[in-house]
Motif scaffolding. Structure first.
Motif, PDB file in Angstrom:
ATOM      1  N   GLY A 288       0.813  -1.213   0.000  1.00  0.00           N
ATOM      2  CA  GLY A 288       0.000   0.000   0.000  1.00  0.00           C
ATOM      3  C   GLY A 288       0.840   1.254   0.000  1.00  0.00           C
TER       4      GLY A 288
ATOM      5  N   ALA B 236       2.485   1.667  -3.458  1.00  0.00           N
ATOM      6  CA  ALA B 236       1.515   2.169  -4.434  1.00  0.00           C
ATOM      7  C   ALA B 236       1.261   3.658  -4.234  1.00  0.00           C
TER       8      ALA B 236
ATOM      9  N   THR C 288       0.331  -0.183 -10.326  1.00  0.00           N
ATOM     10  CA  THR C 288      -0.447  -1.367 -10.694  1.00  0.00           C
ATOM     11  C   THR C 288       0.202  -2.645 -10.177  1.00  0.00           C
TER      12      THR C 288
ATOM     13  N   LEU D  19      -0.583  -2.965  -6.444  1.00  0.00           N
ATOM     14  CA  LEU D  19      -1.963  -3.385  -6.218  1.00  0.00           C
ATOM     15  C   LEU D  19      -2.144  -4.861  -6.526  1.00  0.00           C
TER      16      LEU D  19
ATOM     17  N   ALA E  18      -8.517  -7.391  -5.620  1.00  0.00           N
ATOM     18  CA  ALA E  18      -7.291  -6.603  -5.781  1.00  0.00           C
ATOM     19  C   ALA E  18      -6.554  -6.992  -7.046  1.00  0.00           C
TER      20      ALA E  18
ATOM     21  N   GLY F  82      -5.834  -4.655 -10.297  1.00  0.00           N
ATOM     22  CA  GLY F  82      -4.508  -4.466 -10.867  1.00  0.00           C
ATOM     23  C   GLY F  82      -4.470  -4.734 -12.357  1.00  0.00           C
TER      24      GLY F  82
END
Length: 698
Positions: free
Chosen positions: A50, A53, A108, A111, A494, A498
């Motif tokens: 997290g 990202a 991406t 994620l 998730a 992505g």
């Protein structure tokens, strides 16, 4: 003073220009520390992925705003690196564009990687607990930090240290799956090739800095090397950056290392890290090396054409999904290098508008490939999570069991096959516009050579379409070829998100490509000293018009509307008059009276590729098919064995390995010499070095 941060010459503007990516680098290092310190905590994956990202999203937004605002470039000097020199960081249009590509890929991948790691641990998804997950958390943010630092480096020392840091972190990510049988060999080969590439870059920057006596890029720009030194720099850049990008014949590590890494890391290595190598080529050949000579571009076009055709042929030979995608990266890198070669040729011929067109095609394909290749590696990770297999011959029927993944995979396969109106088509269309402008060149050899290169690009595009029809048809259509494929299910939210982000952008950039082209216009203008488009102010923003007088224009919205207008009535007609009722019939059994109801009667990945393998493989790869057909009454199964050899191994690396082993055996006696002998060798080596220095100085 050496220990004080200095900012040149517009202090505040320069500091602000690099502050955001610099703080982001520190944040990525902090996330790596968290990954090590709390590696056993259940929340650490969420925090690291997290946080990565978020950091990458901030840098990507900063880069996008910097490009849209046409901000200038400033340099700051940090109190680290070489004594009395420091580390110089600079963010101009070219580095900001590649920072956007790298960090968007980081968003991406983070994620998808978060969901992927949870699925491998059994928390989400319908996977079977098999996969290629490993201890990647500490090295994942460091890998992204290394790539970003390469793009910000403004002196040779910082560039090379960052480059080596990027290589080492990606090597550690490959080793994260060390329990897999082939991972150790893949990691060893990758480390050897990375070290050799760094050595070539070190020599190249040494030649560039020798004229200026300074490692800073600004000083190198002011002192163009001699013709001989420039030729050596071009060769060394092709070897150094080309080995990282995967140019043939330096590609041998790529089909082994990229598939060995976890799927979200594979997406970064194939979709993003190879673009850092492209950045190195552009930075040196277009920016640091001075006025180009036409043969520089000719050399790049030849290497790129061979790489594009060979790469897609490699991909057609593969049955492993991730290895197929890795080989496809070789082909796409070849296409980008062809566009760079064209830009150099047109720039050397003082045709800056067409040079800008070719460079725009290269940079657009950089964006496009980073999107659809990341998407396809995510798809491969989803397939691996759901089935526990990467073998095409053990897949099939996944369109019914993984419908969301199947739709996203279809978008990626169509985009990489350059089908309109997706982004892959726009990039190759722009490249062909530059190729069709070859008559503007004065040399007939270049006109003919570029026509041949254009034919190679067309061949590579056609073979790429066949390759991904094979991939999608075998993996998603038909019946399941294994119990694992029959029991597959859709992956978690998730992982779907992505995949969905790059899939949507593949469509958006295919329909509206001018948005991203205008973002990297400052970089193109700076590299070729001209604007990429003539009379742009007279064109609506939805039109892509490469030049005002030569070439065609492209409108993605009209293309999309035309395809919809033709496809929708065709589908309605077929469903109204051809499929108005359900009809049942026995499937064709390949000539047998009673068709085989099992999945074994379907086309396999090997049988699909057999015509192309026989057409090209016998000459290029020495491919041989061996069929073992038992006599009637014999209960043994029939078997098809396919053997082929990579010519790079057969003719280049195997002889080099044999020579190195021979030299190592001969040099083994050195460890048994006396002290007197060692001192004599050292004295002789010193004399030789001093003699060489004297000759060079004279």
């Amino acid at each position: 003073m050496g220990n004080i941060l200095t900012i040149s010459p517009h202090a505040f503007r320069g500091f602000v220009a690099v502050t955001v990516p610099l703080v982001a680098l520190l944040a990525l290092f902090a996330l790596a520390v968290v990954g090590v310190a709390a590696r056993r905590a259940p929340w650490v994956g969420s925090v690291v992925y997290g946080g990565t990202a978020t950091v990458c999203a901030v840098v990507a937004l900063w880069a996008g705003f910097a490009l849209a605002g046409r901000s200038g470039a400033e340099t700051i000097t940090l109190p680290m690196g070489l004594p009395w020199i420091g580390a110089h960081l600079r963010a101009d249009g070219l580095s900001a564009f590649f920072l956007l590509v790298v960090n968007f890929g980081g968003v991406t991948a983070s994620l998808f990687g978060w969901g992927y790691e949870r699925a491998q641990a059994g928390g989400h998804g319908s996977g079977h607990g098999h996969g290629d997950s490993g201890p990647v958390l500490p090295f994942f943010p460091l890998f992204l930090a290394g790539m970003s630092l390469v793009l910000l480096a403004d002196d040779a020392f910082t560039f090379l240290v960052s480059w080596e840091f990027m290589s080492l972190t990606s090597w550690l990510l490959v080793l994260s799956t060390h329990r897999e049988p082939d991972t150790s060999e893949a990691a060893r080969l990758y480390l050897i090739m990375a070290s050799a590439g760094t050595a070539c870059l070190l020599l190249a920057f040494g030649l560039l800095a020798s004229g200026a006596g300074d490692y800073q890029f600004d000083a190198i720009r002011q002192h163009a090397p001699t013709a001989g030194a420039a030729a050596m720099v071009v060769l060394l850049i092709l070897l150094g950056a080309g080995s990282k990008a995967g140019l043939v014949p330096l590609h041998v590590w790529l089909p082994l290392a990229h598939p060995a890494a976890p799927s979200h890391v594979s997406a970064l290595m194939s979709g993003v890290m190879t673009k850092v190598a492209i950045y190195a080529m552009v930075r040196v050949l277009f920016d640091l090396l001075g006025e180009p000579v036409w043969w520089w571009g000719g050399a790049l076009m030849i290497v790129g054409a061979v790489t594009a055709v060979m790469g897609v042929l490699y991909a057609l030979m593969q049955d492993d999904v991730k290895r197929l995608l890795a080989c496809s990266t070789i082909e796409n890198i070849g296409v980008i290098v062809i566009a760079l070669g064209l830009a150099l040729v047109f720039k050397a011929s003082h045709t800056p508008v067409i040079a800008a067109l070719a460079l725009s095609a290269a940079l657009l394909h950089v964006v496009n490939h980073s999107l659809f290749k990341s998407l396809l590696f995510f798809v491969a990770g989803a397939i691996l999570t759901a089935t526990g297999s990467r073998d095409l011959n053990r897949l099939g029927g996944l369109i019914h069991r993984m419908p969301v993944t199947a739709v996203l995979a279809l978008i990626g396969a169509a985009a990489i096959s350059a089908l309109p109106p997706l982004n892959g088509f726009v990039g190759e269309w722009l490249l062909f516009q530059a190729i069709l402008n070859a008559p503007a060149l004065p040399e007939w050899s270049l006109k003919i050579g570029i026509a041949v290169v254009g034919a190679a690009v067309a061949l590579a595009a056609a073979l790429a379409a066949a390759c991904f029809v094979r991939l999608y048809g075998i993996a998603f259509l038909g019946r399941p070829r294994s119990p694992e494929a029959a029991g597959a299910g859709e992956v978690g939210v998730a992982m779907q998100a992505g995949m969905m982000i790059p899939a949507v952008l593949c469509v958006v950039l295919g329909v509206l490509p001018t948005f991203v082209i205008r973002l990297f216009e400052p970089a193109v203008r700076a590299m070729v000293e001209a604007g990429p488009f003539d009379d742009r102010s007279y064109q609506p923003w939805i039109w892509l018009a490469p030049t005002s007088a030569i070439g065609n224009s492209y409108n993605g919205l009209i293309m999309l509307a035309a395809i919809a207008a033709l496809s929708i009535p065709l589908v309605l007609v077929i469903h109204r008059w051809a499929s108005d009722k359900v009809r049942w019939s026995i499937a064709w059994g390949c000539g047998h009276v009673e068709p085989d109801p099992t999945a074994l009667s379907q086309y396999s990945a090997s049988s699909f590729a057999q015509p192309i393998r026989r057409a090209f493989g016998g000459t290029v790869f020495n491919a041989q098919d061996r069929v073992e057909m038992p006599e009637p009454g014999d209960t043994r199964p029939a078997r098809l064995t396919v053997r082929w050899t990579d010519p790079a191994w057969a003719y280049l690396f195997t002889p080099i390995r044999s020579a190195v082993n021979w030299l190592a055996d001969r040099a083994d006696v050195l460890q048994f010499l006396t002290i007197r002998s060692y001192l004599t060798l050292m004295f002789t080596a010193l004399v030789v070095v001093l003699a060489l220095v004297a000759v060079v100085r004279s």
